[in-house]
Every structure is written in C-alpha cells, then in structure tokens.
Write an enzyme that holds these catalytic residues in place. Structure first.
Site, PDB file in Angstrom:
ATOM      1  N   LYS A  22      56.830  46.477  34.513  1.00 31.04           N
ATOM      2  CA  LYS A  22      56.074  45.228  34.580  1.00 31.04           C
ATOM      3  C   LYS A  22      54.655  45.489  35.052  1.00 31.04           C
ATOM      4  O   LYS A  22      53.683  45.013  34.463  1.00 31.04           O
ATOM      5  CB  LYS A  22      56.786  44.243  35.520  1.00 31.04           C
ATOM      6  CG  LYS A  22      56.321  42.817  35.374  1.00 31.04           C
ATOM      7  CD  LYS A  22      57.037  41.898  36.359  1.00 31.04           C
ATOM      8  CE  LYS A  22      58.483  41.672  35.952  1.00 31.04           C
ATOM      9  NZ  LYS A  22      59.286  41.095  37.049  1.00 31.04           N
ATOM     10  N   ARG A  92      56.754  39.995  42.667  1.00 27.74           N
ATOM     11  CA  ARG A  92      57.678  40.238  41.555  1.00 27.74           C
ATOM     12  C   ARG A  92      58.207  41.664  41.558  1.00 27.74           C
ATOM     13  O   ARG A  92      57.465  42.596  41.775  1.00 27.74           O
ATOM     14  CB  ARG A  92      56.945  39.997  40.216  1.00 27.74           C
ATOM     15  CG  ARG A  92      56.078  38.763  40.209  1.00 27.74           C
ATOM     16  CD  ARG A  92      55.146  38.731  39.020  1.00 27.74           C
ATOM     17  NE  ARG A  92      55.845  38.615  37.761  1.00 27.74           N
ATOM     18  CZ  ARG A  92      55.250  38.683  36.567  1.00 27.74           C
ATOM     19  NH1 ARG A  92      53.942  38.905  36.499  1.00 27.74           N
ATOM     20  NH2 ARG A  92      55.952  38.558  35.467  1.00 27.74           N
ATOM     21  N   GLY A 101      66.232  40.091  34.484  1.00 26.33           N
ATOM     22  CA  GLY A 101      66.925  39.126  35.339  1.00 26.33           C
ATOM     23  C   GLY A 101      67.764  39.738  36.447  1.00 26.33           C
ATOM     24  O   GLY A 101      68.496  39.039  37.126  1.00 26.33           O
ATOM     25  N   MET A 103      66.657  41.577  39.107  1.00 25.83           N
ATOM     26  CA  MET A 103      66.059  41.599  40.440  1.00 25.83           C
ATOM     27  C   MET A 103      65.249  40.318  40.643  1.00 25.83           C
ATOM     28  O   MET A 103      65.251  39.450  39.799  1.00 25.83           O
ATOM     29  CB  MET A 103      65.214  42.851  40.610  1.00 25.83           C
ATOM     30  CG  MET A 103      66.081  44.093  40.670  1.00 25.83           C
ATOM     31  SD  MET A 103      65.128  45.555  40.943  1.00 25.83           S
ATOM     32  CE  MET A 103      64.087  45.576  39.539  1.00 25.83           C
ATOM     33  N   ARG A 334      56.644  43.566  27.413  1.00 23.47           N
ATOM     34  CA  ARG A 334      57.529  44.738  27.392  1.00 23.47           C
ATOM     35  C   ARG A 334      58.049  44.927  25.983  1.00 23.47           C
ATOM     36  O   ARG A 334      57.995  44.004  25.171  1.00 23.47           O
ATOM     37  CB  ARG A 334      58.684  44.557  28.375  1.00 23.47           C
ATOM     38  CG  ARG A 334      59.570  43.385  28.014  1.00 23.47           C
ATOM     39  CD  ARG A 334      60.646  43.169  29.061  1.00 23.47           C
ATOM     40  NE  ARG A 334      61.118  41.797  28.961  1.00 23.47           N
ATOM     41  CZ  ARG A 334      61.654  41.109  29.962  1.00 23.47           C
ATOM     42  NH1 ARG A 334      61.783  41.651  31.140  1.00 23.47           N
ATOM     43  NH2 ARG A 334      62.062  39.886  29.774  1.00 23.47           N
ATOM     44  N   HIS A 454      94.364  61.615  13.902  1.00 23.30           N
ATOM     45  CA  HIS A 454      94.195  61.570  12.449  1.00 23.30           C
ATOM     46  C   HIS A 454      93.572  60.243  12.018  1.00 23.30           C
ATOM     47  O   HIS A 454      92.609  60.205  11.261  1.00 23.30           O
ATOM     48  CB  HIS A 454      95.543  61.773  11.769  1.00 23.30           C
ATOM     49  CG  HIS A 454      95.477  61.644  10.278  1.00 23.30           C
ATOM     50  ND1 HIS A 454      95.795  60.466   9.624  1.00 23.30           N
ATOM     51  CD2 HIS A 454      95.083  62.517   9.327  1.00 23.30           C
ATOM     52  CE1 HIS A 454      95.616  60.643   8.328  1.00 23.30           C
ATOM     53  NE2 HIS A 454      95.199  61.873   8.117  1.00 23.30           N
ATOM     54  N   SER A 764      80.265  78.775   6.813  1.00 25.72           N
ATOM     55  CA  SER A 764      80.284  77.368   7.200  1.00 25.72           C
ATOM     56  C   SER A 764      81.129  77.248   8.457  1.00 25.72           C
ATOM     57  O   SER A 764      82.321  77.563   8.440  1.00 25.72           O
ATOM     58  CB  SER A 764      80.865  76.515   6.063  1.00 25.72           C
ATOM     59  OG  SER A 764      80.901  75.168   6.451  1.00 25.72           O
ATOM     60  N   CYS A 832      80.641  72.395   8.945  1.00 28.19           N
ATOM     61  CA  CYS A 832      81.366  71.312   8.274  1.00 28.19           C
ATOM     62  C   CYS A 832      82.416  70.686   9.179  1.00 28.19           C
ATOM     63  O   CYS A 832      83.229  69.896   8.750  1.00 28.19           O
ATOM     64  CB  CYS A 832      81.987  71.800   6.970  1.00 28.19           C
ATOM     65  SG  CYS A 832      83.228  73.071   7.218  1.00 28.19           S
ATOM     66  N   TYR A 852      72.144  73.793   6.964  1.00 32.95           N
ATOM     67  CA  TYR A 852      72.534  72.402   6.728  1.00 32.95           C
ATOM     68  C   TYR A 852      73.695  72.003   7.633  1.00 32.95           C
ATOM     69  O   TYR A 852      74.375  72.863   8.205  1.00 32.95           O
ATOM     70  CB  TYR A 852      72.939  72.193   5.261  1.00 32.95           C
ATOM     71  CG  TYR A 852      74.219  72.882   4.888  1.00 32.95           C
ATOM     72  CD1 TYR A 852      75.456  72.235   5.026  1.00 32.95           C
ATOM     73  CD2 TYR A 852      74.216  74.190   4.418  1.00 32.95           C
ATOM     74  CE1 TYR A 852      76.635  72.883   4.704  1.00 32.95           C
ATOM     75  CE2 TYR A 852      75.390  74.842   4.094  1.00 32.95           C
ATOM     76  CZ  TYR A 852      76.597  74.179   4.246  1.00 32.95           C
ATOM     77  OH  TYR A 852      77.765  74.811   3.952  1.00 32.95           O
TER      78      TYR A 852
HETATM   79  P1  ADP Z   1      61.659  38.686  35.643  1.00 36.53           P
HETATM   80  O1  ADP Z   1      61.567  40.108  36.045  1.00 36.53           O
HETATM   81  O2  ADP Z   1      62.963  38.073  35.937  1.00 36.53           O
HETATM   82  O3  ADP Z   1      61.180  38.450  34.251  1.00 36.53           O
HETATM   83  P2  ADP Z   1      59.082  37.807  36.588  1.00 36.53           P
HETATM   84  O4  ADP Z   1      58.516  38.581  37.697  1.00 36.53           O
HETATM   85  O5  ADP Z   1      58.559  38.090  35.230  1.00 36.53           O
HETATM   86  O6  ADP Z   1      60.650  37.904  36.635  1.00 36.53           O
HETATM   87  O7  ADP Z   1      58.839  36.290  36.927  1.00 36.53           O
HETATM   88  C1  ADP Z   1      59.507  35.279  36.292  1.00 36.53           C
HETATM   89  C2  ADP Z   1      58.554  34.254  35.742  1.00 36.53           C
HETATM   90  O8  ADP Z   1      57.728  33.739  36.753  1.00 36.53           O
HETATM   91  C3  ADP Z   1      57.597  34.801  34.724  1.00 36.53           C
HETATM   92  O9  ADP Z   1      58.147  34.703  33.457  1.00 36.53           O
HETATM   93  C4  ADP Z   1      56.428  33.883  34.809  1.00 36.53           C
HETATM   94  O10 ADP Z   1      56.608  32.781  33.944  1.00 36.53           O
HETATM   95  C5  ADP Z   1      56.478  33.416  36.230  1.00 36.53           C
HETATM   96  N1  ADP Z   1      55.430  34.059  37.009  1.00 36.53           N
HETATM   97  C6  ADP Z   1      55.460  35.241  37.617  1.00 36.53           C
HETATM   98  N2  ADP Z   1      54.278  35.515  38.207  1.00 36.53           N
HETATM   99  C7  ADP Z   1      53.482  34.474  37.941  1.00 36.53           C
HETATM  100  C8  ADP Z   1      52.132  34.156  38.270  1.00 36.53           C
HETATM  101  N3  ADP Z   1      51.370  34.987  38.984  1.00 36.53           N
HETATM  102  N4  ADP Z   1      51.640  33.000  37.843  1.00 36.53           N
HETATM  103  C9  ADP Z   1      52.414  32.167  37.122  1.00 36.53           C
HETATM  104  N5  ADP Z   1      53.677  32.391  36.793  1.00 36.53           N
HETATM  105  C10 ADP Z   1      54.216  33.549  37.181  1.00 36.53           C
HETATM  106 MG    MG Z   2      59.628  38.305  33.481  1.00 38.52          MG
END
Ligand code: ADP
Ligand code: MG
Ligand code: MG
Length: 882
Positions: A22, A92, A101, A103, A334, A454, A764, A832, A852
């Site tokens: 990220k 984040r 999703g 963490m 990503r 088999h 072979s 083979c 081959y």
């Molecule tokens: P995940 O790893 O679960 O995708 P994120 O860190 O991407 O979590 O955060 C989830 C959501 O929070 C992002 O999709 C974004 O919409 C929102 N978000 C994160 N940081 C910001 C920010 N600085 N400003 C506005 N929205 C944010």
């Molecule tokens: Mg995200």
C-alpha cells in the site's frame, strides 16, 4: 540507527518490502503526480522491531514520526491537533503482499472535542464533522481499544430506528451528535483526547493486527512465508473526505473487468460516504457507468488516472478513490486479482496494446491460469444460494467439474454414453481395462487410491475431472449402488463431482463451461517463441493424439502399445502367444496380431502427420494378460463338473502358465526389454506393424518420423540384442530405417549412459520408474500408505511422484545427460514420465538441457508455458507474486 519513518518525498516506490504494498503504491502515485493525499510510512522493519521488543514501539520511533508529521503539516497547510486548523489522518496497515481486509485501518484520527469544533468552523459543515467523529470513535474503540464492534453498530442502528432513518445518510447533524455522545459513553476515559496519544496507540494496533488470528490464518492459507512478507508497514495519510455531501463519495474500481478481462472500467461508487462503506453494503452503490453519465468530467479524470497507472504498473489495477466536493483523490492501487480468463485476456491485450513486452506478458500468466481455463468450474454462487453441501469428499485428483448419471463399470459407461447419456464412472479403484470407460464418462469418482493412483493419472492425462479416495463411499457392485452417510445413490442417479475441490454433490450443479478464448492460444504461441525446450505429448489413442495436436504438441513423445493387446479380439490371440511352446509357435501367433496393430498405428500416425512419434515397445509383465488363477480355478471347477475334458485340459495348462508367470515383485520382474530378450518375436511383430503402417502412410502421400523406443533397459547389451534379433531384420526386410532409442528409467542405465548412448539414437527419461528405483518406493503402496505421513512430518517437501526429486532422481538424470551426450553428440534426450507436465520439473529439464518434455495431452498447454517460463527465468526475467 536505521531510519524507520519515510515521507513520500524520501521514499522509493520500488521498495515494496520496506514500505509494504500500500505504501509503495501511494508513493508511486505521488511521484507520478497523481492526486494522492500526502502521507508518511513507518516501515515493516519497525514492525519487526515492535515484535522483537515484546510488542513495544522501538525507541525513538515516535520522535521520527513527529518529525515526519511536520512534513505532512507543511504539505497540507494544517496542523495535527490544532483546534483551529486540524490535520486529520488515517492510520493504515499495509504488508508487502496484499492481504485484503485482513488487517486494520483507523480513519479521521486527530479528532477530539476541540479539533471537532475547528473542523466545523473550517468546513461550515456540522453534519459532516460529527459523521467523521462518530466513525473515528467507532474505529478507535473497536480496533485500538478492542471493544466489540457490535456495541457501536447496535447503538447506531438503534438511533437510526428511533429517527426512522433507513440509511446512514438520512441522519441529521443532531442525530449524529447523539451517536457521538453515546459512543463516547461507551469509550469512557479510555479515549485519549491527545491526538499524539491516539496516533501512538493506533500505530501499535496496526502492528498488532499483523498477528491477529485472521491475518495469521490468511498467511498460512495463502502460503505467505516470512521471506515473502514479515510484518506490516503503517501508512499515515492525510484525510480527504467523501462524506462531505452528495458531491462527495468513495469508490473502488478495476481498470479492466476482473471477471471477463474486457477493457472497460469496472467498479462502484457511493455518494456521501467514507472508507469501506462502498463494500459494506450499507446502501446500494452506483456503478462506474452511472458516474460516467452523471459526471462525465469526473469519470474522464478517473479514467485517465486508471490508464496512467496501468501504463506505469503494467498490470490491471484495483484502485480505491475518494471524491471530496468534486475533487478526485486516489487512496490505493494494487495489482488486481482476476479470474484465469481475465488474467489471460488482459495480459494478451496489454501486450498487443504495447503496454508490456512478450516476456512480461508471459511472466504474468501462471500455469494455474492455463489449467483454470481448460476445465469447467462449478457455479459457486448456485451452491451458496441453495445452501447445497457435498455428500462426500475425496482428493481433487484431476481438475474440472462434471455432472452425470452414476454407472459402476466401464462397459456400462460406454453403453449409456452411446445412447446419449452423460455418465460418471464410480469405482472402488480403476484398472487399465477401464480406460474406455474414462473416455465415455464426464468424470471419475473412486473410493480408494491417491493422487497417483491409476484413476488419477489417467484422468489427468485425458483431461477428465476426477475425485479419488472418497473413502466414505461404500460401493455395492452387485446391487449397483453406493451408500454414504445413510444416503443411497443408485445406478442412473445424477451426481456432480468437483475435481478442483474433491467434493461430491447429489444432483446436477450448474457449471461454467470452458470456452477457450483466442487469447489462450495466443499466449501459448508467444510461449513457443520464447522456449527452447520442445513439447510433445504422451498419447496412446487417436483421441489423445488429436487433443495433443490441437494443444500444440510437436509430436508424440510416448506412444504406449499395451492397450493394443488388451482389446477383446486380440487378447485371446495374445494369450496364444504367451502359451506358445516355442519360438515358431510364438511368431506364428504374433503375426496374427500384426494387422490389428498396424491399423492402430496407422490411425494415430494419420493424426500426427508431419510430426515425430516415439513408439514404445511392449512394457508390462505378461501375466497381466492372462486371467487370474482364482478366476481359472473357478472355471476349472465348472468344466470338471460338466465333464468337459477338452476345456479342463486347456484350463489346466493355462493355470500352469499363470503359476509359472507369477512374480513376487512384478514391477521388477519379467517386463520391458526383459520380455523382448526372452521373446524377441513380440518386439519383432510390433516393429513389423509399425513399419507397415509407416509405409502405408507414405503410400498415401503423407509422411512423419517414427522412432522406436525400448523400455526398462539396464545394460547396453539388451539394446544390442533386441536390435539384432527383432528390429534390424525387419528394417532390412522392408528397406527402411528408423531411429531406435531407449527409455532411461533404471538406475544402472543412468550410470552407464555412455555405453548405452553408443547403441541408442535417443534417450527418454521414464521418471516414474526411475523415482521408484531411486527411492525404492513402490508407487501405489507409497501413495496409499505413507506419502501423506512423510509430507506432514516434513521428511519430504513434496510428493516426488508429482514433482521431480531434483536432488536424487535429477542428479542421476544430469549424469545420464552428460555421459550420454559425451558418447553420442547426436543423442536426442527427452522425458516422458508424468513429471513432464509438472512446471517445476519442466524448469529442471530445461536447466539440464533436455531437448523436449513429453506431457500427457491435456497438460501440453501448461508444458508450453512452463517451458517458456524456464527460459525466461534463466534470462533473469522477474516473476510477479500474486
Ligand atoms: P484496506 O487495507 O482494508 O483496504 P485501507 O487502509 O485501504 O484498508 O482503508 C480502507 C478505506 O479507507 C480506503 O478504501 C479508503 O476509502 C479509506 N481511507 C483510507 N485512508 C484514507 C484517507 N487518508 N482519506 C480518505 N479515506 C481514506
Ligand atoms: Mg484498501
Ligand atoms: Mg516405465
């Protein structure tokens, strides 16, 4: 002291390991001049220190954070904790590989009772400010303080109910004020008003989420080992707000359709919302298409950014964005996860658009994607919707989903098939005699056997879905039914098997049919331009040969001839051969078989016109072609009771022969070239049939190259002997020459490869037998009895019958290649065994410079791709991890 915190200006977007995916993505976008809110990143190194420190932040980390936050303040013109002009941030998580999703993330951090007022003044939008605050309190409460999220959800729902609001967006500023009040009650004095304290606690919470049970489980399930990702980074990003009204919002999008690969933006957008709202299902989001109609200007901006990111990253992107009062911000990018279809299509498209080179395109397609395209899949949503669970489970022996009526033997399978039924062949286990039933069936289900039984081997070879070793299934052949957990399934009942998961279902479950798109053939064509390793197929029938040809095999690397003797009219003649008293009788009986064999060869040769076909001479022990002694004894009894003396004496001599042929260890017994040495008449007749078929084809104005291969050779004199006795005389008689070579599947043959190479035109490797010999493992017994134990206890890292043991078996191969080529520079060398279709083994074959690989017909596309990958790896091309 190592630097642990980086501003975007100081970061290198290539350093994914340090910054996490990220963080690196955000930096990349920032450096590309795309509109991302500025941020700073605490490295994955800091996370490691956090854990080695007994879950405490490393010394001096918060000082570094404060320092970097100053940069953030400068960039935004706001101040963290300043009541008049507050900077808010998100905290984040972000590991080096994406763990969607898994963490945690906290938004709107920096809000407290003072900065809240500042935010209201600054924006003149009370409702928005309270919305941000209630979100922050909830996230801080649940993620940082560990309070059950449900407590907050319940309060929120209750207030919505009281106010008669269906959606969050209908709540007024006052309503949200009430939400905030109640949330603060829950948090009590555990909630720090000091933003720096908030930040410190949130950073720790993100580090801790790396080891949350769900994250640990996810890493285990996806084989994410510490060398791939060891710890999460923390991204501190200035907030932008999608919840400032209906000219704002938040969304996610893919730069191309992740299901079909079509080159259109694909995604959703939720007005007046923040963060995960769009995927949380709180309101129905709008499709990106709608945004295109309503705000073509914004759509155009987003489109251009998406395409720019694709150009830079050279991968389809999965992007998160927010619109704040009509201004677009990107918050994450990503590499997209896609279906195999979309993967292959987008890669080829991007190559044709000039976005990626051929090498890059090939590196982005994995063998699994090719396999995924070849086989139909069960419709998962149908299972979910109807709450259907499997009746049994076995091993996922051969991929694909199949539905059909249950039959319990191969002949019935053929019979029902001929009247237009789709059938699933269900057996305890299968034998070579059942193979016609495989072709007639949609899929195979057995109650016994492992991944190399088999049933598994043949099913994979011909591309039929199979589930094997479903032990709970109890088959009653006499009553023509099987029982499982109190359910009885009779012959003719419909079942569905899923060879991807090993599950068995009652009734028909719809599948998504595998239509091979143009891009499938295109990527393989590109693979052909890159690979140096040849790809041939193991094929024993015209049907196999056709599949092989369609999938681009450059010839047949192994044509087994055993099945030609098993067909009904021939078996009795062949039994005469086995019963013959002398060479004369044997030759006479064998010659009766020649026309049949010639016909079989001719059919396959016709399909393979213009290519190379390697025919292997007779390999199995002879007793496989006689009835069992039990069977004979029973018949003998009946004949005696009838007083049929002719029959009795015939059966008696048959029984005598069966007992003579009985072996303690048939796989190491009288088989392969050993039979050819004892009874050269068998090989001689086979060669005659091959030569006649070849000449016939030539007469038809067609041509191909036939090679004759001798199995089980351990000493060069074996080759010399059968060439002299069985092969050369036939060549001479017809005035033809064909290359004569040998399987290398006996340990001694590897070690004496120099001598053998003087007698052979080609080698072979038969790595199934070679593996058995090197380990002294009897394959079927090993698979059924202890392979899983060895894998579990870490004595073996993988099943050596599926993937080549390069240390042991591979070392012998290397020796054989070296000695063989030194003695005979023109020696052609291939493989083979089943390993010829396994990507890892193919890479090894490339490295030791085989000419081959020969894979089962259905694995040919995978082999072509894997051979290209091997060549690319050698050149140092990088392979992305998905
Ligand atoms: P995940 O790893 O679960 O995708 P994120 O860190 O991407 O979590 O955060 C989830 C959501 O929070 C992002 O999709 C974004 O919409 C929102 N978000 C994160 N940081 C910001 C920010 N600085 N400003 C506005 N929205 C944010
Ligand atoms: Mg995200
Ligand atoms: Mg063999």
């Amino acid at each position: 002291m190592r630097k642990l915190v980086y501003t975007y200006d100081e970061s290198d977007p290539e350093d994914v390991k340090l910054l996490g995916g990220k963080g690196a993505g955000l930096v990349l976008m920032y450096k590309q001049g795309l509109p991302v809110p500025p941020g700073i990143t605490i490295t994955t190194e800091a996370c490691k220190l956090f854990y080695s420190n007994g879950e405490r932040l490393p010394d001096g980390l918060m000082d570094e954070v404060r320092e970097a936050m100053r940069w953030l303040e400068e960039k935004t013109g706001r101040k963290f904790g300043d009541p008049r002009n507050p900077l808010l941030v998100s905290v984040r998580s972000g590991a080096p590989v994406s763990m969607p999703g898994m963490m945690d993330t906290v938004l709107n951090l920096g809000l407290n009772d003072d900065t809240l007022r500042g935010l209201i003044e600054l924006t003149g939008n009370e409702r928005f400010a309270y919305d941000a605050y209630r979100r922050f309190l909830q996230m801080f409460g649940s993620i940082v303080l560990g309070i059950d999220k449900k407590v907050f959800d319940d309060i929120f729902e209750e207030i919505k109910r009281e106010r008669g609001a269906k959606y969050d967006s209908e709540l007024s500023a006052d309503d949200l004020k009430e939400v905030v009040r109640r949330f603060k009650e829950v948090l009590g004095d555990k909630f720090p008003q000091d933003p720096w304290k908030q930040l410190e606690l949130a950073i720790m919470a993100v580090f801790r989420s790396w080891n949350s049970p769900r994250a640990v489980f996810y890493r285990k399930a996806n084989n994410i080992t510490p060398d791939v990702a060891d710890g999460t980074a923390v991204n501190i990003v200035a907030m932008v707000f999608g919840n400032m009204g209906f000219d704002s919002g938040t969304g996610v999008l893919f730069t191309r359709d992740p299901a079909t690969g079509e080159n259109v933006l694909y995604g959703e957008f939720l007005p007046n919302a923040q963060g995960e709202d769009v995927v949380a299902g709180i309101r129905t989001p709008k499709s990106i298409e709608e945004l295109k109609n309503e705000r073509p200007d914004l759509y155009k901006q987003i489109y251009d950014m998406a395409k720019k990111l694709e150009r830079v990253k050279k991968e389809v992107q999965d992007i998160e964005f927010t619109i704040e009062r009509g201004k677009v911000f990107l918050l994450q990018t990503r590499n997209a996860k896609m279906t195999p279809l979309a993967r292959v299509k987008t890669v080829v498209d991007m190559y044709e658009e000039g976005l990626v080179t051929k090498e890059e395109a090939l590196a982005r397609v994995k063998p699994e994607h090719i396999i995924g395209l070849l086989y139909p899949r069960l419709d998962e949503s149908y299972l979910k919707k109807h709450g259907i669970s499997p009746i049994a489970e076995g091993l996922n022996a051969s991929p694909g989903a199949a539905t059909g009526r249950v039959v319990f033997d191969a002949d019935t399978a053929v019979e029902w098939r001929n009247r237009g039924e789709r059938v699933i062949l269900v057996r305890e286990e299968t034998r070579p005699d059942d193979v016609h039933g495989f072709y007639a069936s949609e899929g195979i289900l057995t109650s016994r056997g492992g991944m190399t039984s088999h049933a598994s081997v043949v099913a994979r070879a011909i591309g039929k879905p199979a589930v094997v070793g479903a032990e709970k299934i109890k088959i009653d052949y006499d009553r023509r039914e099987f029982r499982v957990d109190g359910i009885t399934v009779r012959e003719g009942d419909v079942i569905t098997i899923d060879g991807f998961t090993g599950k068995v279902y009652l009734g028909e479950i719809p599948t998504a049919k595998a239509e091979l798109p143009r891009e499938f053939f295109e990527i393989l064509r590109m693979a052909d331009e890159v690979r140096s390793l040849g790809v041939r197929a193991n094929a024993d029938t015209p049907e196999d040969a056709e599949i092989a040809r369609r999938f681009g095999a450059e010839g047949i690397g192994l044509l087994r001839t055993e099945r030609m003797f098993r067909r009904p009219e021939r078996l009795s003649i062949f039994q005469q051969v086995i019963m013959a008293r002398d060479s004369e009788e044997r030759r006479e009986a064998m010659n009766k078989l020649v026309p049949f064999l010639r016909n079989d060869f001719l059919e396959i040769f016709r399909v393979m016109e213009g290519l190379k076909v390697t025919v292997r001479l007779f390999d199995p022990p002879l007793h496989e072609f006689l009835p069992s002694s039990d069977e004979l004894l029973e018949k003998l009894c009946e004949a005696r009771m009838r007083g049929d003396s002719d029959e009795v004496s015939k059966l008696e001599s048959l029984l005598r022969r069966v007992r003579e042929l009985r072996e303690a260890n048939p796989m190491m017994g009288h088989r392969g070239v050993r039979v050819g040495v004892t009874y050269p008449e068998i090989y001689e007749a086979q060669v005659r049939a091959i030569v006649e078929a070849y000449l016939q084809l030539r007469k038809e104005g067609k041509d191909l190259q036939v090679q004759i291969m001798i199995p089980q050779v351990a000493d060069y004199r074996e080759i010399k002997y059968v060439k002299e006795k069985a092969i050369e005389p036939v060549f001479k008689e017809y005035g033809v020459r064909m290359p004569v070579g040998t399987m290398i599947e006996v340990v001694r043959a590897c070690i004496t490869a120099d001598k053998i190479a003087k007698e052979a035109d080609f080698f072979s490797f038969g790595t199934n037998d070679l593996t058995q010999g090197v380990f002294t493992f009897s394959r079927d017994d090993v698979e059924n009895k202890f392979m899983h134990d060895y894998l579990e206890k870490g004595i073996l890292d993988f099943d050596v019958f599926q993937s080549l043991d390069t240390e042991g078996v591979g070392e012998l191969m290397r020796i054989a290649v070296e000695k063989g080529r030194a003695a005979n520079p023109n020696l052609e060398i291939g493989i083979c065994g089943e390993h010829g279709g396994d990507p890892k083994s193919i890479e090894f074959c490339h490295r030791i410079k085989l000419d081959y690989v020969s894979a089962s017909a259905f694995r040919v596309p995978v082999a072509r791709l894997a051979a290209a990958h091997a060549a690319l790896k050698e050149r140092g091309v990088e392979f992305p991890i998905y």
